[in-house]
Design an enzyme around this catalytic site. Sequence first.
Site, PDB file in Angstrom:
ATOM      1  N   CYS A 260       0.796  -1.096   0.055  1.00 16.44           N
ATOM      2  CA  CYS A 260      -0.099   0.137  -0.027  1.00 16.44           C
ATOM      3  C   CYS A 260       1.048   1.237   0.032  1.00 16.44           C
ATOM      4  O   CYS A 260       1.927   1.245   0.469  1.00 16.44           O
ATOM      5  CB  CYS A 260      -0.610  -0.014   1.305  1.00 16.44           C
ATOM      6  SG  CYS A 260      -2.135  -1.114   1.505  1.00 16.44           S
TER       7      CYS A 260
ATOM      8  N   ARG B  44      -4.407   7.030  -0.336  1.00 18.97           N
ATOM      9  CA  ARG B  44      -3.654   5.923  -0.313  1.00 18.97           C
ATOM     10  C   ARG B  44      -4.130   5.184  -1.463  1.00 18.97           C
ATOM     11  O   ARG B  44      -5.390   5.136  -1.880  1.00 18.97           O
ATOM     12  CB  ARG B  44      -3.906   5.242   1.100  1.00 18.97           C
ATOM     13  CG  ARG B  44      -5.231   4.793   1.425  1.00 18.97           C
ATOM     14  CD  ARG B  44      -5.548   3.449   1.302  1.00 18.97           C
ATOM     15  NE  ARG B  44      -4.611   2.397   1.946  1.00 18.97           N
ATOM     16  CZ  ARG B  44      -4.777   1.900   3.041  1.00 18.97           C
ATOM     17  NH1 ARG B  44      -5.503   2.388   3.849  1.00 18.97           N
ATOM     18  NH2 ARG B  44      -3.843   1.219   3.676  1.00 18.97           N
TER      19      ARG B  44
ATOM     20  N   ASN C 144      -0.164  -2.076   6.029  1.00 21.51           N
ATOM     21  CA  ASN C 144       0.841  -3.263   6.674  1.00 21.51           C
ATOM     22  C   ASN C 144       2.280  -2.766   6.911  1.00 21.51           C
ATOM     23  O   ASN C 144       3.050  -2.256   6.413  1.00 21.51           O
ATOM     24  CB  ASN C 144       0.815  -4.427   5.486  1.00 21.51           C
ATOM     25  CG  ASN C 144      -0.568  -5.165   5.814  1.00 21.51           C
ATOM     26  OD1 ASN C 144      -1.186  -4.946   6.510  1.00 21.51           O
ATOM     27  ND2 ASN C 144      -0.354  -6.303   4.871  1.00 21.51           N
TER      28      ASN C 144
HETATM   29  C1  LIG Z   1      -4.740  -5.280   4.316  1.00 19.04           C
HETATM   30  C2  LIG Z   1      -4.739  -3.719   4.612  1.00 19.04           C
HETATM   31  C3  LIG Z   1      -3.398  -3.352   4.347  1.00 19.04           C
HETATM   32  C4  LIG Z   1      -2.985  -3.516   3.161  1.00 19.04           C
HETATM   33  C5  LIG Z   1      -1.427  -3.400   2.707  1.00 19.04           C
HETATM   34  O1  LIG Z   1      -0.782  -2.634   3.552  1.00 19.04           O
HETATM   35  N1  LIG Z   1      -0.770  -4.290   1.770  1.00 19.04           N
HETATM   36  C6  LIG Z   1       0.441  -4.449   1.902  1.00 19.04           C
HETATM   37  C7  LIG Z   1       0.958  -5.783   1.604  1.00 19.04           C
HETATM   38  S1  LIG Z   1       2.427  -5.993   2.309  1.00 19.04           S
HETATM   39  O2  LIG Z   1       2.287  -6.619   3.527  1.00 19.04           O
HETATM   40  O3  LIG Z   1       3.293  -5.039   2.039  1.00 19.04           O
HETATM   41  O4  LIG Z   1       2.878  -7.212   1.413  1.00 19.04           O
HETATM   42  C8  LIG Z   1      -5.089  -3.448   6.030  1.00 19.04           C
HETATM   43  C9  LIG Z   1      -5.269  -2.167   6.120  1.00 19.04           C
HETATM   44  C10 LIG Z   1      -6.386  -1.695   7.071  1.00 19.04           C
HETATM   45  C11 LIG Z   1      -6.612  -3.191   7.646  1.00 19.04           C
HETATM   46  C12 LIG Z   1      -8.064  -3.209   8.370  1.00 19.04           C
HETATM   47  C13 LIG Z   1      -8.169  -2.313   9.469  1.00 19.04           C
HETATM   48  O5  LIG Z   1      -6.899  -2.151  10.443  1.00 19.04           O
HETATM   49  C14 LIG Z   1      -9.462  -2.427  10.509  1.00 19.04           C
HETATM   50  C15 LIG Z   1      -9.680  -3.706  10.876  1.00 19.04           C
HETATM   51  C16 LIG Z   1      -8.747  -4.211  11.782  1.00 19.04           C
HETATM   52  C17 LIG Z   1      -8.786  -5.779  12.357  1.00 19.04           C
HETATM   53  O6  LIG Z   1      -8.126  -6.033  13.355  1.00 19.04           O
HETATM   54  C18 LIG Z   1      -8.778  -6.551  11.345  1.00 19.04           C
HETATM   55  C19 LIG Z   1      -9.527  -6.181   9.828  1.00 19.04           C
HETATM   56  C20 LIG Z   1      -9.637  -4.908   9.590  1.00 19.04           C
HETATM   57  C21 LIG Z   1     -10.599  -4.530   8.840  1.00 19.04           C
HETATM   58  C22 LIG Z   1      -8.286  -4.834   8.936  1.00 19.04           C
HETATM   59  C23 LIG Z   1      -7.891  -5.692   7.710  1.00 19.04           C
HETATM   60  C24 LIG Z   1      -6.777  -5.429   7.029  1.00 19.04           C
HETATM   61  O7  LIG Z   1      -5.490  -5.747   7.628  1.00 19.04           O
HETATM   62  C25 LIG Z   1      -6.556  -3.942   6.420  1.00 19.04           C
HETATM   63  C26 LIG Z   1      -7.583  -3.687   5.425  1.00 19.04           C
END
Ligand SMILES: C[C@H](CCC(=O)NCCS(=O)(=O)O)[C@H]1CC[C@H]2[C@@H]3[C@H](O)C[C@@H]4C[C@H](O)CC[C@]4(C)[C@H]3C[C@H](O)[C@]12C
Length: 326
Positions: free
Chosen positions: A2, A16, A79
């Site tokens: 992200c 974002r 993340n």
């Molecule tokens: C997956 C999302 C982040 C995407 C990202 O950064 N991808 C990068 C991948 S990598 O690692 O670099 O490979 C994160 C951003 C916000 C997160 C959400 C928010 O924090 C709100 C809630 C929090 C809860 O604890 C879990 C579900 C959730 C609904 C989360 C699900 C998921 O972890 C989300 C949607």
Amino acid sequence: MCTAATYKTKNFYFGRTLDYEFSYGDEITVTPRNYPFEFRYMGRKDSHYAMIGMAHVAGGYPLYYDAINEKGLGMAGLNFVGNAAYQEVDESGDRDNVAQYEFIPWILGSCASVGEARVALDRMTLTGTPFSEQLPTAQLHWIIADRNGAITVECMADGLHVYENPVGVLTNNPPFPQQMFLLNQYMGLSPKQPLNTFAPEVGLNTYSRGMGAIGLPGDLSSTSRFARVAFVKQNSLSGDSEAESVSQFFHILGSVDQQRGCCEVASDKYEITIYTSCCNADKGIYYYNTYEGHQINAVDMNRENLDGAELARYPLIQRENINWQN
Ligand SMILES: C[C@H](CCC(=O)NCCS(=O)(=O)O)[C@H]1CC[C@H]2[C@@H]3[C@H](O)C[C@@H]4C[C@H](O)CC[C@]4(C)[C@H]3C[C@H](O)[C@]12C
């Protein structure tokens, strides 16, 4: 992966990309001032600043990924896997215990600026409490920004870190100080054509436009996206009308767009840019587009009853809208 970024013309913009291999069921969600927030350790807050952002609404609770509030403060979680380590609940009674999933409403509900967020962070303990069994703890770090600046918040095994973020950009790993350090490598890059300082006696030519930025990484790793979006943002020029600013913002984040097929995360599973957002933080407008729908859509929080108590929710538009001209 992200990427988050800020941008300022006449107004302040914050947004974002959300890159992932699946969606949690995302909705643009307006939380009005009198929606009762039940905080896990801090009790119920019956009134707070209104906010708009992308959330997964679970059991009527807005789990925000990114949002802005009515005061022009923005916040996004990205993340930070393998580095995020949350704190134990502090029982002393001197600290504000906030679960990771309520961090965005906690800050945006009560802070009007990055300065106020810093004060709130000073008293805060960020706990790893999961929202539910189905929605476990997310390993994230955050950018908090207003028109005057940005900070990065990283909760790690050695405590909660708050860093000044002079570029107004955040991606994923490694920790923020290392991301900033790596930018040193690119300080020679420029939107101008290079001069031959390599070997002036050798007849080297600028055979193409854009050679000043040769060396800017083009891959999808988080360090490369950090450098690329920082370069694009820092050199970005646009008019300051709403259309020109929003358009330019989507171009900035377009520089780190992820196309299906280019980032395999498991056998036959690919990370894509699920949505890209651009909030006008001064006007409370959430613009976004999605992987399957490039048209920019908008939700204006001020068209909702901000003194109400009910969430307003808009599902993402996920289809291409082609503007036929004949
Ligand atoms: C997956 C999302 C982040 C995407 C990202 O950064 N991808 C990068 C991948 S990598 O690692 O670099 O490979 C994160 C951003 C916000 C997160 C959400 C928010 O924090 C709100 C809630 C929090 C809860 O604890 C879990 C579900 C959730 C609904 C989360 C699900 C998921 O972890 C989300 C949607």
